[in-house]
Design a protein around this motif. Structure first.
Motif, mmCIF file in Angstrom:
data_model
loop_
_atom_site.group_PDB
_atom_site.id
_atom_site.type_symbol
_atom_site.label_atom_id
_atom_site.label_comp_id
_atom_site.label_asym_id
_atom_site.label_seq_id
_atom_site.Cartn_x
_atom_site.Cartn_y
_atom_site.Cartn_z
ATOM 1 N N GLY A 108 157.022 93.981 45.371
ATOM 2 C CA GLY A 108 156.405 92.991 44.494
ATOM 3 C C GLY A 108 156.318 93.520 43.074
ATOM 4 O O GLY A 108 156.679 92.854 42.116
ATOM 5 N N SER A 111 159.604 93.783 41.286
ATOM 6 C CA SER A 111 160.240 92.529 40.941
ATOM 7 C C SER A 111 159.785 92.020 39.582
ATOM 8 O O SER A 111 160.387 91.111 39.028
ATOM 9 N N GLN A 138 151.636 88.934 38.576
ATOM 10 C CA GLN A 138 152.989 88.519 38.914
ATOM 11 C C GLN A 138 153.505 89.273 40.130
ATOM 12 O O GLN A 138 154.143 88.700 41.011
ATOM 13 N N THR A 142 154.593 87.710 43.954
ATOM 14 C CA THR A 142 155.889 87.904 44.609
ATOM 15 C C THR A 142 155.729 88.560 45.965
ATOM 16 O O THR A 142 156.531 88.343 46.863
ATOM 17 N N ARG A 213 154.243 79.315 43.925
ATOM 18 C CA ARG A 213 155.536 79.041 43.316
ATOM 19 C C ARG A 213 155.411 77.957 42.257
ATOM 20 O O ARG A 213 156.033 78.015 41.217
ATOM 21 N N GLY A 218 156.548 84.174 41.233
ATOM 22 C CA GLY A 218 157.352 84.505 42.403
ATOM 23 C C GLY A 218 158.628 83.727 42.546
ATOM 24 O O GLY A 218 158.961 83.247 43.601
#
Lengths: 221, 249, 223
Positions: A108, A111, A138, A142, A213, A218
């Motif tokens: 996570g 990313s 963020q 994710t 989302r 993500g």
């Protein structure tokens, strides 16, 4: 199908489900803590801990929970460390789960776009503030699907607790089959019990994923 | 009309009720380079995709060397028409040599050794001889597009379709790719090119087509079109590429 | 340090390795069957027919939600009673693992196929390759490269899950360990630590190299 039998032993199943949930929740919570610690150790490359975390993760991910439990419950007492069954269960689950959570959190964090990571600093935030307000939100978003998968996985893993003499759902089912030969009824209730435990969690995570989302996290944002 | 390599008659194509191509007609002779320009989304890509059968027209005819392609086996048609896309579409799991030889060896059934020798030579001509065994991910955008051009050329096509092949490239790589296309034009290749690079278009084109809203609004020689466009629409379009200098007082 | 020797006494090492052999054999057979079946399932999942997709989806969700041990119980106790046959733990294990593996493999196959960019297909077609040639030379190799590391990952998970079969009576490495400890109860009371430690290590040695291989392949084949 002997419904009378099923009604009679429903309380036993409910108690067992309660045990599963209780120990499972404890294990999952501790796993998140352990996972977060390992993730931080590796992210910030803390000298010795980084390496140790790495070794721990490899060991925990490549061995089954059942073996870990046997070691804790049957092995340790011989060298003087006597843990009761519930502690062993939670310890084993945490050992296993911590590694999986660490990996979820790591992917996570990774990313989060490099540009994002640096933008915060450019606006004048301290590294700590950057971590808290820009990177973590963020990164966590994710990581949610992966964490959700881990939660479901860990609850499924609790099915081996019966091997260390805990009265969980498998234990109850096996007992009833052995004592009353009501195989169909016992198995049906067993399956329903796990479905009742796991389906809501699965759906909850799917909804959470979807909501995150739409909030713009993500994804390819 | 007898000697046309490519002839398009009143081509129409729409998607979900939107008319993208609204009656395009065109004839190209051997060795001719036709450049299509126009605002985005006006059907230029669709036009090219209809020619090699990746899209099927709603109505109209397309003829290759005088034969309508509508009834033909599109696989055979595509062996005579080469196409290079905007997004690098080399096969990532093969090295450059593999990418170059796949078409001639498997589709044209030519002997592997011969194809590979040709590939090495063609690669050398675009200056990438040392990349023979490189993987696509090891190449820059410009290098990938040059390889894509060589790949299309090794099929020895009658006609080459180029769909904005420099649009996704960094500016310093655009030139190396366009140089290859200029060489192909000098060699007498028949090409239908869609591009945004106006200076390049002027240098390479035998004829320019201005496409807007699915129609050919203006057509002409490059010198005329780029410096004395006849229609208002063409003028407005070309103006978007010019900047007035900002004078400082 | 006491009683470490019990690990090496008599034919204990051979028995432990024999148990590991049972574990690996079960996993291998199940993986092989899962791959074969999973390829079919995966292709089926990419078809447009909504009924087929719904059935496949249901299969996948079932194996994802229901714990493997419950499935083992259902097959071992349930099916044996329903069809009145005496099924060995090993048979039940292979059935359950294949059911599980095929569902997951199917999903992996579907994912691998759909993850290839559309343009790859167009590029192949633009070269004049037939549909079959595009599949064979362009799409399948790329799908394979995405698929194999994940399939190896699934194999690793299967090896770990075989530890459960001791609970339905199969004598695999963990069960062998238990037997050894039981037999040495009086001679080597502290043997349990070492024996279970050894079983832990054996599982690790079985799984870790394979997961390293998967990671290596993933990196090497990253498109």
């Amino acid at each position: 199908m002997d419904t009378g039998f099923m009604v009679k032993f429903l309380p036993m199943y409910l108690r067992a489900a309660g045990l599963t949930l209780r120990l499972g929740a404890a294990g999952i919570a501790l796993s998140l803590v352990v996972g977060a610690l390992c993730c931080m150790a590796r992210h910030f490359r803390v000298p010795v801990l980084d390496r140790l975390a790495g070794i721990y993760i490899e060991l925990a991910r490549n061995t089954p929970l059942l073996v870990q439990l046997f070691f804790l419950y049957f092995g340790l007492p011989k060298v003087g460390i006597k843990l009761d069954a519930e502690t062993c269960a939670v310890a084993g689950l945490t050992f296993l789960g911590g590694a999986y959570m660490a990996e979820s959190l790591r992917s996570g964090l990774e990313s989060v776009d490099r540009v994002q990571q640096e933008s915060g600093l450019c606006v004048g935030l301290t590294p700590m503030q950057n971590l808290r307000y820009v990177i973590l939100p963020q990164g966590l978003a994710t990581a949610i699907p992966s964490i959700g998968a881990n939660v479901i996985f860990l609850i499924k893993e609790t099915s081996v607790f019966s091997a260390v003499a805990l009265a969980d759902l498998m234990y109850v089912a096996k007992d009833l089959i052995g004592m009353y030969y009501k195989t169909d009824e016992a198995l049906l209730m067993l399956t329903l019990a796990y479905l009742t435990l796991l389906l809501p969690i699965s759906i909850a995570f799917t909804l959470l994923e979807r909501r995150l989302r739409h909030a713009g996290f993500g994804g390819a944002v | 009309m007898g000697n046309s390599v490519l002839e398009i008659r009143n081509l129409k194509k729409g998607f979900d009720g939107n008319g993208v191509l609204d009656g395009i007609s065109l004839a190209m002779g051997d060795g001719e380079v036709v450049v299509v320009v126009g605002p985005s989304g006006c059907g230029k890509s669709t036009l090219l995709r209809c020619v090699n059968g990746l899209e099927t027209p709603d109505s109209g005819e397309i003829l290759l060397d005088g034969a309508p392609i509508g009834g033909m086996d599109m696989v055979q048609v595509r062996r005579q028409i080469g196409m290079v896309f905007q997004s690098y579409d080399l096969f990532p799991h093969m090295d450059v040599l593999g990418n170059l030889s796949l078409g001639p060896v498997k589709a044209l059934k030519r002997p592997k050794a011969q194809v590979e020798a040709e590939a090495v030579e063609a690669l050398g001509r675009v200056g990438l001889a040392d990349k023979l065994h490189a993987l696509p991910r090891q190449l820059s955008g410009g290098q990938k597009q040059r390889v894509a051009l060589v790949r299309a050329m090794l099929m020895q096509p009658r006609l080459l379709l180029l769909d904005e092949i420099t649009a996704a490239l960094d500016p310093e790589m655009v030139r190396e790719v366009l140089n290859v296309v200029l060489d192909l034009a000098r060699d007498g290749r028949t090409m239908l090119i869609v591009t945004h690079e106006m200076r390049f278009a002027e240098a390479v084109a035998d004829r320019v087509l201005f496409l807007e809203h699915g129609r050919i609004v203006e057509e002409g020689q490059p010198a005329e079109f780029f410096h004395h466009p006849r229609t208002e629409r063409a003028r407005a379009f070309l103006d978007t590429f010019e900047f007035d200098t900002v004078k400082k007082t | 340090m006491r009683d470490l020797a019990v690990l090496f006494k008599g034919n204990n090492p051979a028995r432990l390795l024999g148990g590991l052999g049972v574990t690996l054999k079960l996993s291998l057979v199940s993986v092989a069957l899962s791959v074969a079946l999973g390829l079919a399932v995966g292709v089926l999942m990419t078809l447009k027919n909504p009924v087929i997709r719904a059935v496949m989806r249901l299969w996948l969700e079932t194996v994802r939600i229901v714990p493997q041990l419950v499935l083992l119980f259902l097959v071992y106790f349930g099916m044996a009673k329903a069809f009145n046959l005496q099924m060995s733990g090993e048979t039940a294990a292979v059935i359950v693992f294949t059911f599980w593996g095929a569902g997951e493999m199917g999903d992996l196959v579907r994912g691998a196929i759909t993850s290839i960019p559309r343009h790859q297909s167009d590029s192949g077609a633009a070269l004049g390759l037939t549909r079959g040639q595009v599949w064979r030379f362009v799409l399948l190799p790329q799908a394979g490269r995405r698929l194999v590391p994940q399939a190896i990952n699934l194999a690793t998970r299967m090896i770990k899950t075989t530890s459960l079969v001791m609970l339905i009576g199969v004598v695999e490495v963990l069960k062998v360990g238990s037997q050894i400890i039981d037999a040495a109860r009086y001679d080597a009371p502290q043997g349990a630590v070492w024996v279970y430690g050894a079983v832990f290590l054996l599982y690790f040695l079985a799984c870790w190299p394979i997961s390293l291989l998967a990671r290596h392949l993933e990196k090497r084949w990253a498109c």
